[in-house]
Design an enzyme around this catalytic site. Structure first.
Site, mmCIF file in Angstrom:
data_model
loop_
_atom_site.group_PDB
_atom_site.id
_atom_site.type_symbol
_atom_site.label_atom_id
_atom_site.label_comp_id
_atom_site.label_asym_id
_atom_site.label_seq_id
_atom_site.Cartn_x
_atom_site.Cartn_y
_atom_site.Cartn_z
ATOM 1 N N ASN A 211 -8.243 0.450 -13.906
ATOM 2 C CA ASN A 211 -8.622 1.784 -13.948
ATOM 3 C C ASN A 211 -7.684 2.735 -13.839
ATOM 4 O OD1 ASN A 211 -7.970 1.049 -11.397
ATOM 5 N ND2 ASN A 211 -9.579 2.697 -10.285
ATOM 6 N N ASP B 212 -6.300 -4.619 -2.091
ATOM 7 C CA ASP B 212 -6.733 -3.245 -2.782
ATOM 8 C C ASP B 212 -6.012 -2.176 -2.532
ATOM 9 O OD1 ASP B 212 -8.430 -1.452 -4.333
ATOM 10 O OD2 ASP B 212 -10.257 -1.570 -2.855
ATOM 11 N N HIS C 278 -2.330 6.812 -3.594
ATOM 12 C CA HIS C 278 -2.400 8.153 -4.047
ATOM 13 C C HIS C 278 -1.347 9.252 -3.338
ATOM 14 C CE1 HIS C 278 -6.518 7.508 -5.864
ATOM 15 N NE2 HIS C 278 -6.601 7.034 -4.713
HETATM 16 O O1 DOR Z 1 -11.021 3.203 -2.697
HETATM 17 C C1 DOR Z 1 -10.954 2.935 -3.921
HETATM 18 N N1 DOR Z 1 -9.924 3.254 -4.740
HETATM 19 N N2 DOR Z 1 -11.950 2.090 -4.513
HETATM 20 C C2 DOR Z 1 -11.822 1.810 -5.714
HETATM 21 O O2 DOR Z 1 -12.807 1.396 -6.495
HETATM 22 C C3 DOR Z 1 -10.775 2.443 -6.769
HETATM 23 C C4 DOR Z 1 -9.592 2.757 -5.791
HETATM 24 C C5 DOR Z 1 -8.598 3.599 -6.725
HETATM 25 O O3 DOR Z 1 -8.287 3.239 -8.072
HETATM 26 O O4 DOR Z 1 -8.258 4.485 -6.195
HETATM 27 ZN ZN ZN Z 2 -9.588 -1.285 -6.015
HETATM 28 ZN ZN ZN Z 3 -13.095 -1.493 -6.240
#
Ligand code: DOR
Ligand code: ZN
Ligand code: ZN
Length: 419
Positions: free
Chosen positions: A88, A286, A290
Site C-alpha cells: 500500500n 506492522d 507516519h
Molecule cells: O495501522 C495500520 N497502518 N494498518 C494498516 O492496515 C495500514 C497501515 C499503514 O499503512 O499505515
Molecule cells: Zn500493515
Molecule cells: Zn493491515
C-alpha cells in the site's frame, strides 16, 4: 569465520556450540570446530536474524515518512535481517511494472534482505505470471479499493501465497453510517469495532477450508478471532496488539491509533496465551511509520505505529520478565516466518544463510524516540524500560551492525525472491 562458544537458541532448546561460517552460509554447527578468523563469544546468546513479515517501508512518493534506507537501518539496529514490504505504497504495488520498480528501489537502498508483496485488486491477477511476490496481500478493509467476493476467492485460489488484512469493509461502512454526525467518543474503536475483524476472519477461514488453500492472517487483535483459526490459516500478532490496550489509545490519542484498533486487556491476555501455546504462529512489527505531526490530531491521524527499532527489545524484556522464553522468540520471529517464506534462514544450522544476532540480555535502556533510525519519531512505547538488546548482527556471513554502527552499506540487502 569461526564463532566459538555460542549459546545457540532454537525453538526447542539452547545448546553451547561453535558456528563455522563460510561465505554467506553456515558451514557447520558443532563442538570443537576448527577454522580461522576466530571470535570467542564466551557463552553469549545467539539467535537467528529476525524475519519481519509485515513492514510498510513507504518509499516512492511517501519517502518523507520512511524510505528503504532509513527503514532498513531501524530494522537492522533492531536485530531484523529480512523484511517483507507491504504494497500500500503510493503508488501501490498492484501491477508488474510497479513491482519491478519497488524491487529495484529496495535493491539500491536497503541494508538488509527483503521480500516485496503484491496488492490484490479486481482484475490484476494477470500480472502474477511475470513477478514473484512474497505474498499477495488482500486488504478486506478497502485500503486498495473494494474487493468483491469473487476477487477474494480467486486470489486465494490462484496466488501461491496470500496474506490478509482482515477487517470487513461493509461492517466499517455500516458503522460510519450509524455514527455519522453524532457526538461519539472512541470514534475509531467504534467504526472498526470487533465485529469487522470477526466477520472477515470467519469468511477467510471458511474460504480456506472450502478451497483447501492456506492463507496468512495479519495482525489478529481479538480473543474471539482465535476461535476461527483452522489448520489452513497461519496468523500473526504485532507488539502493540499484544502489549497495549484501548486504554493507551485514550491516553495517547493519535500516536496509539492503528488498524485494527487496540483492544481490551482480555484480548491481549488471550493473544499472549495463544502465542505461547502456538495457536499464533508469528510476531511481526506492522511497522507503519507516519509523520509525528500527522499523529497530533486523533480524529484525522493516519493509523500506524513504527516498531522496527524496538520490537526485539520489547520481546527480550518479556523474556527477562519470564513471560516468554527465548525459544518462543526464535519460533515466532525467526523459524516460522522463514518456513512461510521457504527461506534458508531462521534457524542456526548447516547450509542456512549466516544471519545471526548476538544478544546482550542484561543491558537495560529506556525507549527514546529520538534514538530511532526510523524517520517516524513517535511511539506509544516511549519511556518504557527495556532489558535485553541485540549487540551484533550478521547478515549472510558479514558483520552488518556492531556497537551502534552500520558496517554494511545501503544496497547490501538482497531480494529473497532470488535466493
Ligand atoms: O495501522 C495500520 N497502518 N494498518 C494498516 O492496515 C495500514 C497501515 C499503514 O499503512 O499505515
Ligand atoms: Zn500493515
Ligand atoms: Zn493491515
Amino acid at each position: 569465520m569461526l564463532l566459538k562458544n555460542c549459546r545457540i537458541v532454537s525453538s526447542s532448546k539452547i545448546i553451547m556450540a561453535d558456528i563455522l561460517i563460510e561465505g554467506e552460509k553456515i558451514k557447520e554447527v558443532g563442538v570443537g570446530l576448527r577454522g580461522d578468523e576466530i571470535f570467542n563469544l564466551r557463552g553469549k546468546l545467539v539467535i537467528p536474524g529476525v524475519i519481519d513479515l509485515h513492514v510498510h517501508m513507504r518509499d516512492f512518493s511517501q519517502k518523507y515518512k520512511e524510505d528503504f534506507t532509513s527503514g532498513s537501518k531501524a530494522a537492522l539496529a533492531g536485530g531484523v535481517t529480512t523484511f517483507v514490504d507491504m504494497p500500500n505504497s503510493s503508488p501501490p504495488v498492484i501491477d508488474a511494472k510497479t513491482f519491478r520498480r519497488r524491487l529495484e528501489e529496495a535493491g539500491r537502498k536497503s541494508l538488509i534482505d527483503f521480500g516485496i508483496n503484491f496488492g490484490v485488486v479486481t482484475d490484476n491477477s494477470r500480472f502474477l505470471k511475470d513477478i514473484r511476490p512474497s505474498f499477495c496481500k488482500i486488504y478486506m478493509d478497502g485500503t486498495l479499493g473494494e474487493i468483491d467476493d469473487e476477487t477474494l476467492r480467486n486470489a486465494i485460489r490462484r496466488c501461491p501465497k496470500t496474506a490478509v488484512h482482515a477487517e470487513d469493509i461493509n461492517v466499517i461502512k455500516e458503522n460510519i453510517e450509524k455514527f455519522k454526525g453524532k457526538e461519539v467518543s472512541d470514534f475509531h474503536l467504534k467504526i472498526r469495532g470487533p465485529e469487522a475483524e470477526e466477520k472477515a476472519i470467519k469468511k477467510i477461514a471458511s474460504l480456506t477450508a472450502s478451497l483447501n488453500k492456506s492463507v496468512h492472517i495479519c495482525h489478529i487483535s481479538l480473543r474471539k478471532s482465535l476461535e476461527y483459526l483452522n489448520e489452513n490459516v497461519t496468523c500473526e500478532v504485532t507488539p502493540h496488539h499484544l502489549l497495549l490496550t484501548n486504554k493507551e489509545l485514550k491516553e495517547k490519542g493519535g500516536i496509539a491509533k492503528t488498524n485494527p484498533p487496540l483492544r481490551s486487556q482480555s484480548d491481549t491476555n488471550a493473544l499472549m496465551g495463544a502465542l505461547k501455546n502456538r495457536r499464533i504462529d508469528i510476531v511481526a512489527s506492522d511497522h507503519a511509520p507516519h509523520l509525528e505531526d500527522e499523529k497530533e490530531d486523533e480524529v484525522s491521524a493516519p493509523p500506524g505505529i513504527p516498531n522496527l527499532d524496538i520490537m526485539l527489545k520489547l520481546f527480550l524484556t518479556l523474556v527477562n520478565k519470564k513471560v516468554l522464553t527465548l525459544s518462543d522468540i526464535v519460533r515466532t520471529m525467526c523459524e516460522n516466518p522463514a518456513r512461510l517464506l521457504g527461506l534458508k534462514k531462521g534457524e542456526i544450522k548447516k547450509d542456512n544463510y549466516a544471519d545471526l544476532v548476538i544478544l546482550d540480555l542484561e543491558k537495560e535502556s529506556k525507549i527514546e524516540v529520538e534514538e530511532f533510525y526510523s524517520k517516524a519519531k513517535y511511539s506509544p512505547f516511549e519511556g518504557w524500560r527495556t532489558k535485553g538488546c541485540p549487540e551484533v548482527v550478521f547478515i549472510r556471513g558479514e558483520i552488518a551492525f556492531e556497537d551502534e554502527d552500520f558496517i554494511v552499506k545501503r544496497g547490501y540487502g538482497k531480494w529473497i525472491g532470488g535466493m
